[in-house]
Structure formats: C-alpha cells, structure tokens
Design a protein around this motif. Structure first.
Motif, PDB file in Angstrom:
ATOM      1  N   MET A   1       6.984 -11.662  11.272  1.00 27.76           N
ATOM      2  CA  MET A   1       7.007 -13.104  11.117  1.00 27.76           C
ATOM      3  C   MET A   1       7.954 -13.676  12.154  1.00 27.76           C
ATOM      4  SD  MET A   1       6.780 -15.722   8.505  1.00 27.76           S
ATOM      5  CE  MET A   1       7.307 -17.342   8.900  1.00 27.76           C
ATOM      6  N   ALA A   2       7.576 -14.818  12.705  1.00 26.24           N
ATOM      7  CA  ALA A   2       8.400 -15.491  13.703  1.00 26.24           C
ATOM      8  C   ALA A   2       8.139 -16.986  13.607  1.00 26.24           C
ATOM      9  CB  ALA A   2       8.077 -14.983  15.104  1.00 26.24           C
ATOM     10  N   THR A   3       8.959 -17.755  14.290  1.00 25.20           N
ATOM     11  CA  THR A   3       8.768 -19.196  14.360  1.00 25.20           C
ATOM     12  C   THR A   3       8.920 -19.632  15.803  1.00 25.20           C
ATOM     13  OG1 THR A   3       9.448 -21.330  13.459  1.00 25.20           O
ATOM     14  CG2 THR A   3      11.187 -19.707  13.829  1.00 25.20           C
ATOM     15  N   TYR A   4       8.221 -20.711  16.178  1.00 24.06           N
ATOM     16  CA  TYR A   4       8.185 -21.122  17.572  1.00 24.06           C
ATOM     17  C   TYR A   4       7.928 -22.615  17.682  1.00 24.06           C
ATOM     18  CZ  TYR A   4       6.672 -21.119  22.467  1.00 24.06           C
ATOM     19  OH  TYR A   4       6.543 -21.367  23.802  1.00 24.06           O
ATOM     20  N   GLU A  17      -2.595 -18.128  25.152  1.00 29.06           N
ATOM     21  CA  GLU A  17      -1.370 -17.489  25.615  1.00 29.06           C
ATOM     22  C   GLU A  17      -0.424 -17.219  24.444  1.00 29.06           C
ATOM     23  OE1 GLU A  17       2.166 -18.244  28.903  1.00 29.06           O
ATOM     24  OE2 GLU A  17       1.045 -19.958  28.120  1.00 29.06           O
ATOM     25  N   LEU A  18      -0.293 -18.187  23.559  1.00 35.21           N
ATOM     26  CA  LEU A  18       0.553 -18.031  22.385  1.00 35.21           C
ATOM     27  C   LEU A  18       0.052 -16.887  21.501  1.00 35.21           C
ATOM     28  CD1 LEU A  18       2.947 -19.093  20.748  1.00 35.21           C
ATOM     29  CD2 LEU A  18       1.377 -20.730  19.687  1.00 35.21           C
ATOM     30  N   ALA A  19      -1.262 -16.818  21.289  1.00 34.05           N
ATOM     31  CA  ALA A  19      -1.846 -15.746  20.485  1.00 34.05           C
ATOM     32  C   ALA A  19      -1.606 -14.388  21.139  1.00 34.05           C
ATOM     33  CB  ALA A  19      -3.340 -15.986  20.302  1.00 34.05           C
ATOM     34  N   HIS A  20      -1.771 -14.323  22.433  1.00 34.41           N
ATOM     35  CA  HIS A  20      -1.542 -13.065  23.158  1.00 34.41           C
ATOM     36  C   HIS A  20      -0.087 -12.610  23.015  1.00 34.41           C
ATOM     37  CE1 HIS A  20      -1.731  -9.995  26.221  1.00 34.41           C
ATOM     38  NE2 HIS A  20      -0.694 -10.565  26.807  1.00 34.41           N
ATOM     39  N   CYS A  21       0.854 -13.532  23.171  1.00 31.04           N
ATOM     40  CA  CYS A  21       2.279 -13.193  23.050  1.00 31.04           C
ATOM     41  C   CYS A  21       2.617 -12.705  21.647  1.00 31.04           C
ATOM     42  CB  CYS A  21       3.144 -14.395  23.417  1.00 31.04           C
ATOM     43  SG  CYS A  21       3.130 -14.777  25.173  1.00 31.04           S
ATOM     44  N   ALA A  22       2.054 -13.353  20.628  1.00 33.32           N
ATOM     45  CA  ALA A  22       2.307 -12.929  19.243  1.00 33.32           C
ATOM     46  C   ALA A  22       1.750 -11.536  19.010  1.00 33.32           C
ATOM     47  CB  ALA A  22       1.687 -13.933  18.269  1.00 33.32           C
ATOM     48  N   VAL A  27       3.630  -9.722  16.033  1.00 31.41           N
ATOM     49  CA  VAL A  27       3.890 -10.790  15.068  1.00 31.41           C
ATOM     50  C   VAL A  27       2.605 -11.059  14.284  1.00 31.41           C
ATOM     51  CG1 VAL A  27       4.540 -13.212  14.782  1.00 31.41           C
ATOM     52  CG2 VAL A  27       5.676 -11.810  16.520  1.00 31.41           C
ATOM     53  N   GLU A  28       2.667 -10.867  12.975  1.00 29.99           N
ATOM     54  CA  GLU A  28       1.503 -11.078  12.106  1.00 29.99           C
ATOM     55  C   GLU A  28       1.358 -12.540  11.688  1.00 29.99           C
ATOM     56  OE1 GLU A  28      -0.719  -8.704  11.000  1.00 29.99           O
ATOM     57  OE2 GLU A  28       0.243  -7.085  12.090  1.00 29.99           O
ATOM     58  N   ILE A  29       2.492 -13.225  11.484  1.00 22.02           N
ATOM     59  CA  ILE A  29       2.496 -14.629  11.060  1.00 22.02           C
ATOM     60  C   ILE A  29       3.483 -15.375  11.948  1.00 22.02           C
ATOM     61  CG2 ILE A  29       2.915 -16.244   9.170  1.00 22.02           C
ATOM     62  CD1 ILE A  29       2.511 -13.828   7.247  1.00 22.02           C
ATOM     63  N   LEU A  30       2.989 -16.386  12.644  1.00 20.36           N
ATOM     64  CA  LEU A  30       3.832 -17.187  13.526  1.00 20.36           C
ATOM     65  C   LEU A  30       3.808 -18.634  13.053  1.00 20.36           C
ATOM     66  CD1 LEU A  30       5.517 -17.381  16.152  1.00 20.36           C
ATOM     67  CD2 LEU A  30       3.376 -17.853  17.356  1.00 20.36           C
ATOM     68  N   MET A  75      -0.037 -19.396  12.993  1.00 19.77           N
ATOM     69  CA  MET A  75      -0.968 -18.515  13.677  1.00 19.77           C
ATOM     70  C   MET A  75      -0.887 -17.183  12.954  1.00 19.77           C
ATOM     71  SD  MET A  75      -1.380 -17.491  17.629  1.00 19.77           S
ATOM     72  CE  MET A  75      -2.025 -19.110  18.001  1.00 19.77           C
ATOM     73  N   VAL A  76      -2.018 -16.719  12.438  1.00 20.41           N
ATOM     74  CA  VAL A  76      -2.027 -15.492  11.653  1.00 20.41           C
ATOM     75  C   VAL A  76      -2.950 -14.464  12.296  1.00 20.41           C
ATOM     76  CG1 VAL A  76      -1.408 -16.631   9.482  1.00 20.41           C
ATOM     77  CG2 VAL A  76      -3.805 -16.363  10.071  1.00 20.41           C
ATOM     78  N   SER A  77      -2.529 -13.218  12.227  1.00 18.04           N
ATOM     79  CA  SER A  77      -3.334 -12.108  12.740  1.00 18.04           C
ATOM     80  C   SER A  77      -4.529 -11.893  11.816  1.00 18.04           C
ATOM     81  CB  SER A  77      -2.482 -10.841  12.784  1.00 18.04           C
ATOM     82  OG  SER A  77      -2.227 -10.389  11.467  1.00 18.04           O
TER      83      SER A  77
END
Length: 128
Positions: A1-4, A17-22, A27-30, A75-77
């Motif tokens: 889990m992360a926040t951005y 790009e954000l999805a690729h970085c996660a 990161v499963e949940i952003l 954003m979730v995996s």
C-alpha cells in the motif's frame, strides 16, 4: 500500500506511467490524490486498462476559473481488485474502500490542501 499526490493524471500516458511504477514496486493498492479527472455524472468511476490495474476515482471539481482540481482515488492491482468488496465516496475529498480479509481491511484516500492553499477554498466540501 502506498499514497501519492499525482498533481494530475488527466492524460492516459500519465495514468499508465503511474500504474507501471506501482506494479514495478509491488504496490497492490495506491491511494491517489489530485488526479484532476472530472466525472460529475457518476459518483465513482472504475477504469480498467490492458495493463491490469483498475483506477477507481471520485470526481475532481472545477474551481472558479473552471480548471479541474482535486480528486481522490485508488489504483488497485488485479489481485486487490478481486478482494474489493465496496467503494464508498464520503465527500468529494474522501473515498474509502473495503477489501476482503479477516478482519476486513478499509483503505481511505483523502485529499488535503497544501500549506499555501486558502482555507476558504477547501472548507465544507461536499459531494457534487
């Protein structure tokens, strides 16, 4: 889990790009703030793409100059998406999601203004 704080992901390339970085960082949940995507016709928007992640958002809003501002989301995996039970928009600045588990896990994405924002611009927000 992360926040951005994304500062904007209006363009599809920024979202990818954000999805690729996660994904690259596992990161499963952003939790994302300041996505600036406006969709006032629906309280929650689910956007799945070929890269696998799902971007779940509550709408950004328009300021006095009609520029898009704010917006929160998750954003979730694909794995986290399967565990998703419900998404609830509390206000246009607070979004929560419940995920299966024992106990159930609740994740919140909350918009907060920067230290230079005028208080009048963020007091008393409500769903639109």
């Amino acid at each position: 889990m992360a926040t951005y704080n994304a500062n904007t992901v209006r363009e599809e390339a920024r979202l990818e790009e954000l999805a690729h970085c996660a994904e690259e960082r596992g990161v499963e949940i952003l939790a994302v703030q300041e996505h600036r995507r406006v969709h006032t016709d629906q309280p929650i928007n689910y956007r799945s793409r070929e890269w696998g992640c799902t971007f779940i958002t509550s709408s950004a809003w328009r300021n006095d100059a009609q520029a898009a501002t704010g917006g929160v989301g998750l954003m979730v995996s694909p794995r986290a998406r399967k565990a998703l039970r419900r998404v609830h928009p509390h206000t246009n600045r607070i979004l929560s999601a419940d995920f299966e588990g024992s106990p159930v896990t609740t994740v919140m994405s909350v918009y907060s203004p920067t230290n230079v924002a005028l208080i009048e611009n963020w007091k008393g927000s409500t769903m639109t």
